[in-house]
Design an enzyme around this catalytic site. Structure first.
Site, mmCIF file in Angstrom:
data_model
loop_
_atom_site.group_PDB
_atom_site.id
_atom_site.type_symbol
_atom_site.label_atom_id
_atom_site.label_comp_id
_atom_site.label_asym_id
_atom_site.label_seq_id
_atom_site.Cartn_x
_atom_site.Cartn_y
_atom_site.Cartn_z
ATOM 1 N N GLY A 52 0.795 -1.216 0.000
ATOM 2 C CA GLY A 52 0.000 0.000 0.000
ATOM 3 C C GLY A 52 0.830 1.269 0.000
ATOM 4 O O GLY A 52 2.044 1.241 0.161
ATOM 5 N N ASP A 166 5.661 -8.921 11.578
ATOM 6 C CA ASP A 166 6.573 -7.969 10.924
ATOM 7 C C ASP A 166 6.857 -6.796 11.861
ATOM 8 O O ASP A 166 6.811 -5.636 11.456
ATOM 9 C CB ASP A 166 5.985 -7.472 9.605
ATOM 10 C CG ASP A 166 7.055 -6.830 8.710
ATOM 11 O OD1 ASP A 166 8.256 -7.081 8.952
ATOM 12 O OD2 ASP A 166 6.695 -6.080 7.783
#
Length: 434
Positions: A52, A166
Site C-alpha cells: 500500500g 513484521d
C-alpha cells in the site's frame, strides 16, 4: 522525561492552502465543509511498502490531518484479496491506544468498479526507525517508555490471538508526545493451534526474524514477535541494528555469535537441513557480556530483560505478559500512565486517577473463520464491499476521492514499492514457503 520533546522527525511540511482542492471530499450532496484555516498543509506521500501507499491528507469534515492508506489492485488473486480483507477487518477490530486502527473507510464505487480500498487512520509524525537513526538524544527514559508501549500493544494483539509477524522500527509509529502505535498488519494472521499445519516462512524483515523461522520451522507462535521486540530493544540501546546480515544464513551466524551454539533441544523446531548445517559449524560459547557495551543505558536490568527476549528456543523465550512484569519497565509504565495515556485522567483537583488495568487484553479473540468460507476472488470482493458499507452506517458524512484535487494525478499514480526497494525477504536456509 519531557513528553513534548523534539524526538519526532519527518513531520508534514507546511505549504499553501489547499481548500477544496484536497484529495478527500465529502460524498454527501449539499454538504458544506467548515471553513478551512489558511495554514492547511498540502496533501503529500509519507510512505509506501509492499501492499500500500500512505499519504498525509486533510479530512474536509473537520480539518484534521489524517493518514490515507491506499490499497491498490486488491483483487488480483484469492490469496492477496483475502489478505487485504483480513487487514481491513483487523484495523476495524482494534481498540487500543498502542495499536493503529481505522478511523474511517472511503465510500467504495459500484461493485463492478471496485478495485481499490482507501482507509483513514490517525496520522503520527514519525516512526521508531527515523528516531533511532536521527542524531537526537535518546535517554534511558525514552527507551523504557517506547519498549513499554510496544509490549503493551503486543500484549493486546496476542490476547486477540493475532501474530503481527513484521514487528520492526519502521512499523512502530510515534507522535510528538512520544505515544507509540504498532502499524502495518499486512502480514498479520491469527495463531495456528494445529502444529501439524505449515505456516509461511516469508515473514518478518530479515534483521528481526526469529531463529526458528531462519531455521525453517514449519510452525511457529507469538514468540516470533517477542524476538523481534528483543532486536528492537537492542537497537534502541545501541542505536544500530543488532543483527545486520546480508542473507538469512549470515543472520543465523550473527545470532549464534551472541547466544552461542544452540543445543539439539533448542533446535527441535528447526528443519533437518538447518540442524545439520548448525552441527557442522565449530561450537561457539555465548557472549552476552557484549550487550553491556551497547551503550551506557545497557544496565544490568536492561540486559537481563533483553537476554530473556533473545532466547534461541521459542518455548523458553519470555512472553509479552511476563516481559511487562519485569522491573526494568516499572519506570516506563509510571511515566506513560502519569501523563501520556488516555486510560487514566487528572481530576479538577489535580489528582491522577489511574485505570484498574494498565495493560488491557482484547475483549475477545479476532475471528478468522470467515476466511474459510471465501473460495473465489468474486466472493471476497462482494463480502468486502458489503463489509465497508456496514462500517459506513455510522451517521457520519462519508468521504470519497476528489479527482479535482491538485494532487490527484500524483496520488492516483502512486504505487507500491518495487521489489528492489523492499527489505530482503529471502527464504530461510533455502527452504520454500508453504
Amino acid at each position: 522525561m519531557s513528553v513534548s520533546m523534539s524526538l519526532v522527525q519527518g513531520g508534514a511540511a507546511g505549504g499553501a492552502p489547499q481548500g477544496a482542492s484536497a484529495i478527500l471530499a465529502a460524498a454527501a450532496p449539499y454538504y458544506q465543509p467548515p471553513a478551512v484555516p489558511q495554514d492547511v498543509q498540502p496533501d503529500r506521500p509519507i510512505g509506501y511498502g509492499a501492499f500500500g501507499v500512505v499519504w498525509a491528507v486533510t479530512d474536509p469534515r473537520d480539518g484534521r490531518r489524517v493518514a490515507l492508506k491506499k490499497l491498490p489492485n486488491v483483487f488480483q488473486s484469492l490469496v492477496s484479496s483475502k489478505r487485504v480483507f483480513r487487514e481491513l477487518k483487523m484495523l476495524c477490530f482494534f481498540k487500543h491506544e498502542n495499536v493503529l486502527s481505522a478511523l474511517d473507510i472511503l465510500q467504495p464505487p459500484h461493485l463492478d468498479f471496485f478495485q481499490e480500498i482507501y482507509v483513514i487512520t490517525e496520522l503520527l509524525q514519525s516512526d521508531l526507525h527515523k528516531i533511532i537513526v536521527s542524531p537526537q538524544h535518546l535517554s534511558a527514559d525514552h527507551i523504557k517508555v517506547f519498549l513499554y508501549q510496544i509490549l503493551r500493544g503486543l500484549k493486546y494483539l496476542h490476547s486477540a490471538r493475532i501474530l503481527h509477524r513484521d514487528i520492526k522500527p519502521g512499523n512502530l509509529l510515534v507522535n510528538s508526545n512520544c505515544v507509540l502505535k504498532i502499524c502495518d498488519f499486512g502480514l498479520a494472521r491469527v495463531e495456528e493451534p494445529d502444529q501439524a499445519k505449515h505456516m509461511t516462512q516469508e515473514v518478518v524483515t530479515q534483521y528481526y526474524r526469529a531463529p526458528e523461522i531462519l531455521m525453517g520451522a514449519r510452525h511457529y507462535s507469538s514468540a516470533v514477535d517477542v524476538w523481534s521486540v528483543g532486536c528492537i530493544f537492542g537497537e534502541l540501546l545501541g542505536r544500530r541494528i543488532l543483527f545486520q546480515a546480508q542473507n538469512p544464513v549470515q543472520q543465523l551466524e550473527l545470532i549464534t555469535e551472541l547466544l552461542g551454539t544452540p543445543t539439539m533441544e533448542d533446535m527441535r523446531h528447526a528443519c533437518e537441513g538447518a540442524r545439520t548445517h548448525m552441527l557442522r559449524r565449530a561450537p561457539k560459547p555465548p557472549s552476552f557480556s557484549v550487550l553491556y557495551t551497547l551503550s551506557s543505558h545497557a544496565t544490568h536490568e536492561a540486559v537481563h530483560l533483553l537476554c530473556q527476549m533473545l532466547v534461541f528456543d521459542p518455548d523458553k523465550r519470555i512472553s509479552v505478559t511476563d516481559a511487562l512484569a519485569h522491573p526494568y519497565l516499572d519506570e516506563g509504565r509510571l511515566r506513560y500512565h502519569s501523563c501520556m495515556c488516555k486510560c487514566c485522567f487528572t481530576t479538577s483537583a489535580g489528582m491522577r486517577q489511574y485505570t484498574a488495568d494498565f495493560e488491557p487484553s482484547a475483549g475477545q479473540p479476532f475471528d478468522d473463520l470467515w476466511e474459510r468460507k471465501l473460495t473465489s476472488v468474486q466472493q471476497v470482493k462482494e463480502e468486502m464491499h458489503k463489509f465497508i458499507a456496514e462500517q459506513l452506517q455510522t451517521g457520519r458524512v462519508p468521504l470519497c476521492i476528489n479527482p479535482q484535487s491538485a494532487a490527484f494525478k500524483s496520488f492516483a499514480s502512486s504505487t507500491v514499492a518495487h521489489p528492489s526497494e523492499l527489505p530482503t525477504v529471502a527464504s530461510s536456509m533455502g527452504m520454500t514457503a508453504k
